[in-house]
Design a protein around this motif. Structure first.
Motif, PDB file in Angstrom:
ATOM      1  N   VAL A 177       0.849  -1.183   0.000  1.00  0.00           N
ATOM      2  CA  VAL A 177       0.000   0.000   0.000  1.00  0.00           C
ATOM      3  C   VAL A 177       0.890   1.240   0.000  1.00  0.00           C
ATOM      4  CG1 VAL A 177      -1.818   1.289   1.186  1.00  0.00           C
ATOM      5  CG2 VAL A 177      -1.773  -1.219   1.337  1.00  0.00           C
ATOM      6  N   ASP A 178       0.839   2.001  -1.075  1.00  0.00           N
ATOM      7  CA  ASP A 178       1.624   3.231  -1.184  1.00  0.00           C
ATOM      8  C   ASP A 178       3.102   3.007  -0.869  1.00  0.00           C
ATOM      9  OD1 ASP A 178      -0.772   4.524  -1.723  1.00  0.00           O
ATOM     10  OD2 ASP A 178      -1.068   5.150   0.358  1.00  0.00           O
ATOM     11  N   GLY A 179       3.633   1.889  -1.359  1.00  0.00           N
ATOM     12  CA  GLY A 179       5.049   1.617  -1.153  1.00  0.00           C
ATOM     13  C   GLY A 179       5.393   0.952   0.161  1.00  0.00           C
ATOM     14  N   THR A 180       4.392   0.623   0.973  1.00  0.00           N
ATOM     15  CA  THR A 180       4.623  -0.033   2.258  1.00  0.00           C
ATOM     16  C   THR A 180       4.077  -1.459   2.210  1.00  0.00           C
ATOM     17  OG1 THR A 180       4.465   2.050   3.478  1.00  0.00           O
ATOM     18  CG2 THR A 180       4.129   0.036   4.736  1.00  0.00           C
ATOM     19  N   MET A 181       4.915  -2.427   2.611  1.00  0.00           N
ATOM     20  CA  MET A 181       4.468  -3.798   2.680  1.00  0.00           C
ATOM     21  C   MET A 181       3.678  -4.001   3.968  1.00  0.00           C
ATOM     22  SD  MET A 181       4.361  -6.635   1.050  1.00  0.00           S
ATOM     23  CE  MET A 181       5.649  -6.394  -0.184  1.00  0.00           C
ATOM     24  N   VAL A 182       2.484  -4.572   3.850  1.00  0.00           N
ATOM     25  CA  VAL A 182       1.601  -4.756   5.005  1.00  0.00           C
ATOM     26  C   VAL A 182       1.230  -6.224   5.111  1.00  0.00           C
ATOM     27  CG1 VAL A 182      -0.547  -4.075   6.112  1.00  0.00           C
ATOM     28  CG2 VAL A 182       0.654  -2.444   4.648  1.00  0.00           C
ATOM     29  N   ASP A 183       1.429  -6.790   6.317  1.00  0.00           N
ATOM     30  CA  ASP A 183       0.995  -8.148   6.599  1.00  0.00           C
ATOM     31  C   ASP A 183       0.418  -8.193   8.010  1.00  0.00           C
ATOM     32  OD1 ASP A 183       3.191  -8.044   8.266  1.00  0.00           O
ATOM     33  OD2 ASP A 183       4.426  -9.391   7.069  1.00  0.00           O
ATOM     34  N   VAL A 184       0.156  -9.383   8.504  1.00  0.00           N
ATOM     35  CA  VAL A 184      -0.493  -9.497   9.808  1.00  0.00           C
ATOM     36  C   VAL A 184       0.382  -8.929  10.932  1.00  0.00           C
ATOM     37  CG1 VAL A 184       0.347 -11.848  10.286  1.00  0.00           C
ATOM     38  CG2 VAL A 184      -1.806 -11.045  11.321  1.00  0.00           C
ATOM     39  N   ALA A 185       1.704  -9.044  10.772  1.00  0.00           N
ATOM     40  CA  ALA A 185       2.609  -8.481  11.788  1.00  0.00           C
ATOM     41  C   ALA A 185       2.511  -6.958  11.799  1.00  0.00           C
ATOM     42  CB  ALA A 185       4.046  -8.922  11.527  1.00  0.00           C
ATOM     43  N   SER A 186       2.369  -6.359  10.625  1.00  0.00           N
ATOM     44  CA  SER A 186       2.227  -4.902  10.547  1.00  0.00           C
ATOM     45  C   SER A 186       0.983  -4.439  11.292  1.00  0.00           C
ATOM     46  CB  SER A 186       2.123  -4.452   9.078  1.00  0.00           C
ATOM     47  OG  SER A 186       3.167  -4.956   8.305  1.00  0.00           O
ATOM     48  N   ILE A 187      -0.109  -5.164  11.121  1.00  0.00           N
ATOM     49  CA  ILE A 187      -1.362  -4.789  11.766  1.00  0.00           C
ATOM     50  C   ILE A 187      -1.219  -4.844  13.287  1.00  0.00           C
ATOM     51  CG2 ILE A 187      -3.804  -5.334  11.986  1.00  0.00           C
ATOM     52  CD1 ILE A 187      -2.852  -4.200   9.239  1.00  0.00           C
ATOM     53  N   ARG A 188      -0.502  -5.856  13.772  1.00  0.00           N
ATOM     54  CA  ARG A 188      -0.254  -5.930  15.221  1.00  0.00           C
ATOM     55  C   ARG A 188       0.521  -4.710  15.697  1.00  0.00           C
ATOM     56  NH1 ARG A 188       2.219 -11.006  17.922  1.00  0.00           N
ATOM     57  NH2 ARG A 188       1.485  -9.809  19.729  1.00  0.00           N
ATOM     58  N   MET A 189       1.485  -4.256  14.913  1.00  0.00           N
ATOM     59  CA  MET A 189       2.300  -3.109  15.317  1.00  0.00           C
ATOM     60  C   MET A 189       1.480  -1.825  15.364  1.00  0.00           C
ATOM     61  SD  MET A 189       6.058  -3.707  13.617  1.00  0.00           S
ATOM     62  CE  MET A 189       5.501  -3.990  11.934  1.00  0.00           C
ATOM     63  N   PHE A 190       0.461  -1.713  14.538  1.00  0.00           N
ATOM     64  CA  PHE A 190      -0.405  -0.524  14.553  1.00  0.00           C
ATOM     65  C   PHE A 190      -1.366  -0.541  15.742  1.00  0.00           C
ATOM     66  CE2 PHE A 190      -0.405  -1.023   9.652  1.00  0.00           C
ATOM     67  CZ  PHE A 190       0.887  -0.531   9.592  1.00  0.00           C
ATOM     68  N   GLY A 191      -1.490  -1.699  16.392  1.00  0.00           N
ATOM     69  CA  GLY A 191      -2.535  -1.877  17.380  1.00  0.00           C
ATOM     70  C   GLY A 191      -2.539  -0.867  18.509  1.00  0.00           C
ATOM     71  N   ALA A 192      -1.353  -0.550  19.058  1.00  0.00           N
ATOM     72  CA  ALA A 192      -1.292   0.362  20.199  1.00  0.00           C
ATOM     73  C   ALA A 192      -1.775   1.754  19.824  1.00  0.00           C
ATOM     74  CB  ALA A 192       0.145   0.428  20.746  1.00  0.00           C
ATOM     75  N   ILE A 193      -1.349   2.238  18.645  1.00  0.00           N
ATOM     76  CA  ILE A 193      -1.768   3.572  18.198  1.00  0.00           C
ATOM     77  C   ILE A 193      -3.280   3.612  17.984  1.00  0.00           C
ATOM     78  CG2 ILE A 193      -1.692   5.179  16.237  1.00  0.00           C
ATOM     79  CD1 ILE A 193       1.258   4.586  15.959  1.00  0.00           C
ATOM     80  N   LEU A 194      -3.806   2.579  17.336  1.00  0.00           N
ATOM     81  CA  LEU A 194      -5.242   2.586  17.029  1.00  0.00           C
ATOM     82  C   LEU A 194      -6.094   2.424  18.285  1.00  0.00           C
ATOM     83  CD1 LEU A 194      -5.285   0.514  13.724  1.00  0.00           C
ATOM     84  CD2 LEU A 194      -5.409   2.997  14.009  1.00  0.00           C
ATOM     85  N   LYS A 195      -5.618   1.612  19.241  1.00  0.00           N
ATOM     86  CA  LYS A 195      -6.367   1.466  20.498  1.00  0.00           C
ATOM     87  C   LYS A 195      -6.434   2.807  21.240  1.00  0.00           C
ATOM     88  CE  LYS A 195      -6.264  -0.813  24.996  1.00  0.00           C
ATOM     89  NZ  LYS A 195      -5.510  -1.753  25.895  1.00  0.00           N
ATOM     90  N   GLN A 196      -5.287   3.498  21.323  1.00  0.00           N
ATOM     91  CA  GLN A 196      -5.265   4.789  22.015  1.00  0.00           C
ATOM     92  C   GLN A 196      -6.163   5.791  21.285  1.00  0.00           C
ATOM     93  OE1 GLN A 196      -4.166   5.342  24.949  1.00  0.00           O
ATOM     94  NE2 GLN A 196      -2.555   6.874  25.105  1.00  0.00           N
ATOM     95  N   ALA A 197      -6.092   5.809  19.971  1.00  0.00           N
ATOM     96  CA  ALA A 197      -6.922   6.735  19.191  1.00  0.00           C
ATOM     97  C   ALA A 197      -8.412   6.481  19.403  1.00  0.00           C
ATOM     98  CB  ALA A 197      -6.554   6.625  17.707  1.00  0.00           C
ATOM     99  N   ASP A 198      -8.791   5.195  19.445  1.00  0.00           N
ATOM    100  CA  ASP A 198     -10.200   4.848  19.660  1.00  0.00           C
ATOM    101  C   ASP A 198     -10.677   5.298  21.034  1.00  0.00           C
ATOM    102  OD1 ASP A 198     -10.359   3.730  17.155  1.00  0.00           O
ATOM    103  OD2 ASP A 198     -10.095   1.654  17.841  1.00  0.00           O
ATOM    104  N   LEU A 199      -9.825   5.110  22.067  1.00  0.00           N
ATOM    105  CA  LEU A 199     -10.200   5.536  23.410  1.00  0.00           C
ATOM    106  C   LEU A 199     -10.368   7.060  23.485  1.00  0.00           C
ATOM    107  CD1 LEU A 199      -7.918   3.295  25.678  1.00  0.00           C
ATOM    108  CD2 LEU A 199     -10.400   3.236  25.535  1.00  0.00           C
ATOM    109  N   ILE A 200      -9.503   7.775  22.776  1.00  0.00           N
ATOM    110  CA  ILE A 200      -9.571   9.233  22.770  1.00  0.00           C
ATOM    111  C   ILE A 200     -10.784   9.713  21.974  1.00  0.00           C
ATOM    112  CG2 ILE A 200      -8.388  11.355  22.014  1.00  0.00           C
ATOM    113  CD1 ILE A 200      -5.742   9.738  22.412  1.00  0.00           C
ATOM    114  N   GLY A 201     -11.153   8.944  20.971  1.00  0.00           N
ATOM    115  CA  GLY A 201     -12.246   9.363  20.094  1.00  0.00           C
ATOM    116  C   GLY A 201     -11.729  10.107  18.877  1.00  0.00           C
ATOM    117  N   MET A 202     -10.499   9.798  18.476  1.00  0.00           N
ATOM    118  CA  MET A 202      -9.907  10.467  17.296  1.00  0.00           C
ATOM    119  C   MET A 202     -10.486   9.888  16.013  1.00  0.00           C
ATOM    120  SD  MET A 202      -5.862  10.646  18.412  1.00  0.00           S
ATOM    121  CE  MET A 202      -5.409  11.604  16.962  1.00  0.00           C
TER     122      MET A 202
END
Length: 303
Positions: free
Chosen positions: A278-303
């Motif tokens: 995606v846009d020059g970035t390789m994405v797999d299941v490990a990548s999604i795990r790495m995004f998890g902390a940012i997305l969890k915090q964003a969801d709690l904040i309501g971003m």
């Protein structure tokens, strides 16, 4: 699997439980979490009165979405059990969590858990009160893995570097700064606490920074703890709230990109693909795990 309440802890504001003025300001602040202190910030002669002020504040002030917490005295003192009983019986559902101090072994957690079980049944509470624990003694860090898994009530561990430095005999200068050391003297302690928390499924939180007139120093310490996996840091003065929020609030652009990559991967996975570009970035299941902390915090904040 234990399902714990998901709470924001970017800025945990410390407030003396004996000061009605400071408590009112704390209720109106931007902090995610406020703990009204019955321990170090309250003189022995004021502790009984502070409990009553805390109950009154929890029952009458508008706390918004904040987590409402008390920090009790440690279990070697004569105050701790009454701290729990009086505030729980008085504040009832208006109390969210109790912060335990100088936790050394899982037995400290289990004592509080047992007492709360009895209190909640006795007074008919409609919710379960959570526990938070300060790791600020050498014994506590030595037992941190067992402490982190001691009770389903336990929601987070906090690294209390002030008392921990005394327990370790770390050189602290009169200005509050640590003596010469080639690197971050707290790296191992923070890292070990974060690992224990993540293994137990609870939140790791960084403790205080004493100089509330030093935004650069505070931000550096907070950024280090964020990098290691902490979700927030204490604010011992209202000035530090915004500094903590700045560090522990994800960048909106990074959140948007993480969501884009996660959505693209979900769509690709439905088509039977294990990895995509995606846009020059390789994405797999490990990548999604790495995004998890940012997305969890964003969801709690309501971003």
């Amino acid at each position: 699997m234990t399902i714990r309440p998901q709470r924001l802890r970017r800025a945990q504001l410390a407030v003396p439980g004996s000061s009605e003025k400071m408590i009112r300001k704390a209720a109106a602040s931007a902090a995610d979490h406020v703990f009204l202190d019955l321990e170090d910030a309250v003189a022995p002669s004021e502790k009984a009165g502070a409990r009553k002020k805390i109950v009154e504040a929890f029952n009458t002030l508008d706390w918004g979405r904040k987590t409402r917490c008390i920090r009790i005295n440690d279990f070697t003192t004569k105050y701790a059990y009454r701290d729990i009983i009086e505030v729980v019986e008085g504040a009832r559902e208006n109390l969210d969590t109790i912060m335990l101090t100088k936790v050394k072994t899982p037995a400290d957690i289990l004592f509080a858990d047992t007492l709360l079980n009895q209190l909640e049944q006795d007074i008919g509470l409609t919710k379960s009160i959570g526990l938070e624990a300060l790791i600020e003694e050498v014994e506590g860090l030595q037992n941190v893995e067992a402490i982190a898994k001691a009770s389903p009530r336990l929601e987070c561990l906090i690294f209390g570097m002030g008392d921990f430095s005394a327990s370790m005999g770390v050189l602290i200068k009169p200005d509050g700064k640590v003596g010469p050391y080639p690197g971050d003297v707290w790296h191992y302690s923070r890292f070990r606490l974060v690992m224990a928390c993540r293994a137990a499924g609870i939140d790791p939180v960084d403790g205080p920074y004493a100089d509330f007139r030093d935004p650069a120093g505070y931000t550096e310490e907070a950024s280090r703890s964020l990098t290691l996996g902490c979700v927030g840091k204490w604010a011992i003065h209202p000035a530090q709230i915004d500094w903590a929020l700045d560090v522990f609030t994800p960048n909106a652009g990074e959140v948007a990109r993480a969501r884009k990559l996660a959505a693209a991967y979900k769509e690709a996975e439905a088509q039977g693909l294990g990895a995509i570009q995606v846009d020059g970035t390789m994405v797999d299941v490990a990548s999604i795990r790495m995004f998890g902390a940012i997305l969890k915090q964003a969801d709690l904040i309501g971003m």
